[in-house]
Enzyme design. Structure first.
Site, short mmCIF file in Angstrom:
data_model
loop_
_atom_site.label_atom_id
_atom_site.label_comp_id
_atom_site.label_asym_id
_atom_site.label_seq_id
_atom_site.Cartn_x
_atom_site.Cartn_y
_atom_site.Cartn_z
CD GLU A 105 35.02 53.99 51.99
OE1 GLU A 105 35.46 54.92 52.69
OE2 GLU A 105 33.91 54.02 51.42
CB CYS A 134 30.04 59.37 51.99
SG CYS A 134 29.72 60.40 50.54
CG ASP A 160 37.30 41.95 40.93
OD1 ASP A 160 37.54 41.48 42.06
OD2 ASP A 160 36.63 41.35 40.07
CE LYS A 173 33.86 13.65 32.50
NZ LYS A 173 34.86 12.89 31.71
CG HIS A 185 33.69 57.13 49.78
ND1 HIS A 185 32.77 56.27 50.34
CD2 HIS A 185 32.97 58.04 49.08
CE1 HIS A 185 31.54 56.64 49.99
NE2 HIS A 185 31.64 57.71 49.23
N GLY A 228 25.76 55.83 51.63
CA GLY A 228 24.53 55.33 51.01
C GLY A 228 23.77 56.42 50.30
CB THR A 256 38.39 21.61 35.36
OG1 THR A 256 38.13 22.12 36.65
CG2 THR A 256 39.67 22.23 34.81
CD GLN A 257 38.22 16.00 32.03
OE1 GLN A 257 37.88 15.48 30.99
NE2 GLN A 257 38.35 15.34 33.17
CD GLN A 313 25.70 63.78 52.64
OE1 GLN A 313 24.65 63.17 52.50
NE2 GLN A 313 26.43 64.18 51.61
N GLY A 344 39.45 38.05 40.66
CA GLY A 344 40.07 39.31 41.09
C GLY A 344 41.24 39.06 42.03
CB ILE A 345 41.59 36.84 45.01
CG1 ILE A 345 40.34 37.45 45.65
CG2 ILE A 345 42.65 36.55 46.05
CD1 ILE A 345 40.54 38.80 46.29
#
Ligand code: GLN
Length: 532
Positions: A510, A382, A73, A191, A508, A355, A193-194, A386, A20-21
């Site tokens: 954020e 949220c 992501d 290895k 939200h 939550g 990665t290969q 409440q 994602g980054i």
């Protein structure tokens, strides 16, 4: 620019390497060159969306403006690029199958046997191209969830193989792998990665670029070796080393010419290297900030990813206030009147987390009561909002049995109630009040001071609401209803104006805080926390 270009980002060796980054960083670098970019994520699980998933399974559920419950992501994509994503930016296997099965029932394929190839793969390909054709993006980056070699990923890889074949230079695959360091041998190992690249090749995909995740600097020789074994150009092997902040990653990728390699491979002019000025300023400020602002996160999930967007919004706001966010998780399940002081006393401010359900809720009331009576800056989000309303009803209005209908269906003082339109709903998935809604702010409120605007739009994800039957009582007792939805009259923001900073929001905020545009409420909350 002409035809839309497609970049696929796959991963191998292990999960959690940061696809994602990397996708976001590539997007950032291309965007900085003036291209119109979007990023989408394809998740190989069967759920229609992550909305019904537990945070332990999948971290936070991110919400797009158009009300889609999405993979976290997408939060990175929005924070890095400052774009808004939609339902079309997050597809799951469940959605692909559902739409194919719906078409089958309608008779769209009459006479045919429905198969993974071509029907599922065609549906995947259609969804890959949807955003590009609809909105004329220059680049569509598609991140494929999971790791190469998973059974679930196969239809996606087959679709990428076909698209690469059909699109030629207009499509390219970036593969992210891991290079482990064996301490006993004192060596970095290529290895895995290969093998991972072999796995991709075995399904007919030759990666064009390799990004190697590592904890140690990779030598030129090692990169050459990987290039040779994996049929990749030497300049197309890039390292992604652990960084103190994920926001450094675009700069490290730019230094290694990742964007230039992409442009060259796709036959596009390279031009000048963008300076990424405001991005660098943000990082400079972040590095220079040494003094801390201590924030307590009162919630029930002791898990970074469960509150991902809140953590990012806090750290962005801290940077813009020239402070380092020092965030402490406070487990609301363990909070009592006896131990609350020692846990919150040291904090400059607290967040009451969102939550669902009863677990950990009483501890949130304990924290709110302490903060309210000791004037600790408090931000309820949220469920957190409440809880602020319920605590106030219990301890100020005198309704000791006040509650939300979510926690106690029979409560006589349902200060938080189920929304009218929610009552008839039986399906759990995708049926909450979701996405962006308008809200009008009271001009004599702290919230207005922060936003400096009367009309705002924020994203929601909940079933329960502030009960307007109690509104007057709250206001009389000193709780201001500072933000109202103009259509439904629902109370979206409450605050106690006599306290330093005591605000609860039903939405939200954020989700919409980005690196270059931190959220005004988080900025103002951190500022109040510093002043404490
Ligand atoms: N459980 C609450 C509701 O459904 C709050 C949800 C949340 O915090 N996202 O209304």
């Amino acid at each position: 620019m002409g035809e839309t270009k497609y970049i696929f980002v796959t991963g191998g060796v292990a999960s959690s390497l940061g696809k994602g980054i990397i996708s976001s960083s590539i997007g950032k670098l291309l965007q900085a060159r003036g291209y119109n970019v979007t990023i989408q994520k394809f998740d190989p699980y069967i759920n229609i969306d992550p909305g019904t998933l537990n945070p332990y399974e999948h971290g936070e559920c991110y919400v797009t403006v158009d009300g889609h419950e999405a993979d976290l992501d997408l939060g990175h994509y929005e924070r890095f690029l400052g774009i808004q994503t939609t339902k079309a930016n997050n597809i799951t296997t469940g959605r692909i199958y559902k739409s194919v099965i719906d078409k089958e029932r309608r008779g769209d394929y009459l006479g045919k046997t429905i198969q993974v190839i071509p029907h599922i793969t065609d549906e995947i390909k259609r969804n890959v191209k949807l955003l590009g054709s609809k909105y004329k993006f220059d680049f569509v980056i598609t991140e494929i969830g999971g790791t190469v070699g998973d059974i679930e990923s196969l239809p996606y890889l087959e679709s990428i193989r076909q698209l690469k074949w059909e699109m030629g230079r207009n499509a390219l695959c970036v593969h992210l792998t891991y290079v482990p360091y064996l301490a006993a041998a004192g060596e970095l190992k290529t290895k895995p990665t290969q093998h991972s690249v072999k796995e991709l090749q075995s399904v007919g995909i030759q990666p064009d670029i390799l990004v190697l995740r590592t904890e140690h600097e990779l030598s030129t020789n090692l990169k050459k070796k990987v290039a040779l074994f994996c049929n990749v150009d030497e300049n197309a092997v890039v390292q992604s080393i652990d960084m103190p902040t994920i926001y450094e990653v675009p700069l490290r990728m730019q230094e290694q010419g990742l964007d230039v390699t992409i442009l060259q491979k796709m036959g596009l002019p390279v031009g000048e290297t963008p300076t990424l000025g405001p991005w660098r300023d943000f990082l400079d400020r972040r590095h220079k900030a040494t003094e801390k602002v201590k924030i307590g996160l009162v919630g029930k999930y002791d898990l970074q990813d469960a509150y991902k967007s809140i953590l990012e919004a806090l750290s962005q706001a801290a940077t813009y206030n020239d402070r380092k966010a020092d965030i402490h998780f406070i487990n609301s399940e363990k909070l009592t009147d006896a131990n609350v002081e020692e846990q919150i006393k040291e904090m400059d401010g607290i967040i009451i987390c969102p939550g669902f359900g009863q677990r950990g809720i009483e501890g949130k009331f304990v924290a709110i009561k302490y903060a309210r009576t000791h004037n600790v800056p408090t931000f309820g989000i949220c469920l957190g909002m409440q809880c602020i309303a319920i605590e106030f009803a219990r301890n100020v209005l005198g309704y000791t049995d006040a509650n939300s209908r979510e926690m106690d269906e029979k409560t006589p003082h349902n200060v938080i109630d189920i929304m009218e339109e929610q009552k008839a709903i039986t399906n759990m998935g995708g049926t909450m009040r979701l996405g962006a809604y308008e809200c009008i702010l009271d001009q004599h409120s702290k919230t207005f001071e922060a936003y400096k605007s009367e009309h705002i739009q924020e994203r929601h994800r909940h079933r329960y609401e502030f009960n307007n039957d109690y509104k007057q009582e709250y206001e009389k007792a000193g709780m201001k209803c500072a933000g109202i939805n103009p259509e439904s009259d629902l109370v979206e923001i409450i605050e106690i104006p006599t306290l330093k900073w005591f605000i609860g929001v039903q939405f939200h905020p954020e989700y919409s805080s980005t690196v270059l545009k931190p959220h005004p409420l988080f900025l103002s909350f951190i500022k109040a926390a510093i002043d404490k």
